[in-house]
Design an enzyme around this catalytic site. Sequence first.
Site, short mmCIF file in Angstrom:
data_model
loop_
_atom_site.label_atom_id
_atom_site.label_comp_id
_atom_site.label_asym_id
_atom_site.label_seq_id
_atom_site.Cartn_x
_atom_site.Cartn_y
_atom_site.Cartn_z
CB CYS A 2 -0.91 0.02 1.23
SG CYS A 2 -2.11 -1.33 1.30
N GLY A 28 -0.68 0.79 -5.04
CA GLY A 28 -2.02 0.26 -4.82
C GLY A 28 -3.04 0.97 -5.67
CG ASN A 102 2.99 -0.51 3.08
OD1 ASN A 102 4.13 -0.11 2.86
ND2 ASN A 102 2.51 -1.57 2.48
N GLY A 103 1.48 -3.08 4.95
CA GLY A 103 2.12 -4.27 5.47
C GLY A 103 1.12 -5.39 5.69
CE1 TYR A 244 6.00 -5.55 -11.02
CE2 TYR A 244 4.98 -5.18 -8.89
CZ TYR A 244 4.88 -5.28 -10.26
OH TYR A 244 3.67 -5.13 -10.88
#
Length: 458
Positions: A2, A28, A102-103, A244
């Site tokens: 995210c 995201g 985020n995670g 990535y």
Amino acid sequence: MCGLFGIFGVEEAANYTYFGLYSLQHRGQESAGIAVYDGETIREWKALGLVSEVFNEEILKALKGKVAIGHVRYSTTGSSIVQNAQPFCVSFAKKKIAIAHNGNLVNAYQIRCSLEEEGHIFQTTMDSEVIIHLVVRNLKKGLVEAIAETMKKIKGAYSVLLLYDDTLVAFRDPWGFRPLCLGIINGGYVIASETCAFDLIGAQYLREVAPGEILVITQEGPKSYFPFKKEKFPKSHCVFEFIYFARPDSHIFGKTVYPVRKQLGKNLYKECPLEADFVMPFPDSGTYAAIGYSQASGIPLEFGMIRNHYIGRTFIQPSQRLRDLSVKMKLNPVKELIKNREIIIVDDSLVRGTTSKNRFRGIKELGPKKVHFLLSCPPIRFPCFFGIDFPSRSELIAAKHSVEEIRKFLDIDTLYYLSIEGLVDALGDLRNKLCLACFTGEYPIEVDFSFKKDIAEA
């Protein structure tokens, strides 16, 4: 994955947050949201869709205030529904608190069951809601202590922003899985998942939010608290951020992404030197490693696949059917360039294999002499439990098949994966501070392989 963005002490905070989220859209694409403290309460707006689809000028004007947090979502726990969009805001005792996360937590289901037995009511299927329940539960001890108590209970990857009245808080798991950066702008402070968000709005990068740090920003400025002993938690930065996810112009974990990706390509040439008419990437994920391979080999770089930039990243589409459809929409080969040529194609990774299979089918129809496929990371053989959406080994082609079997499946002449040593060599002094679990199966935290994406149904 995210994207997080927070800002403190700046007029039109929502507008800055909008642009910050725009820079982080690659992290995201399922939903976007902003929460702002307007001097009296927290106001929010969120919906499914891209940042440009969720917000307009009228909505941003209504989000007045000098403190804000924002979020773009790519779901790893909890389904892709509007209830799971963030920031997630709760009301209690005539107050509001909002969270952006985020995670991925590895013990969210167990904590949720325990809280539900105590009478807690959950509104979403996200692991992020577990965090906010634990914080609110301990607020009588003070905000910092409440967060510290929460961090001692949750396990996994978390970079988190909290908005509580006019206080902005950032905290990060002690392993440092996901990036989080601090900057300054116009006398205020800004926090983001990646520094590319700072560049757009003209903020100056200061430092990372440290692993295990609680950073509290008030009118008195930022203050840091560390509830853990640092030596107990070896750093485990997600290597896939470099391979990535992160934008190549971002500076994360102490390094700029672009030169790392280029070095991955150079290391590919050291391990697998080939001769061909040209090197080409699968854009955009393979572009920078392809540049590195071309420079190291002296083989010309060409763009034999042209990308439609109005299509989202196929890897993070939530279903295989959508991934297959978007593959055809996203890339189109340059026919005259490929026919009767021997080509080296470079990409960042191979996860499920279905996307690449479809791409190679189209390329082979154009009549190349030979097709060599090189990947700038090792085979992904194990699921990730820390924020990347491949939680099942059954989805990973390298977990079930040898390299030669995969080559035959793709129907190409050569398939080569960069070695783990070649990967960590490109990261230099970070080599002993990386999470490589998706390649090695050695997890920095004990995980439950029965993990399910929707913790309400686990």
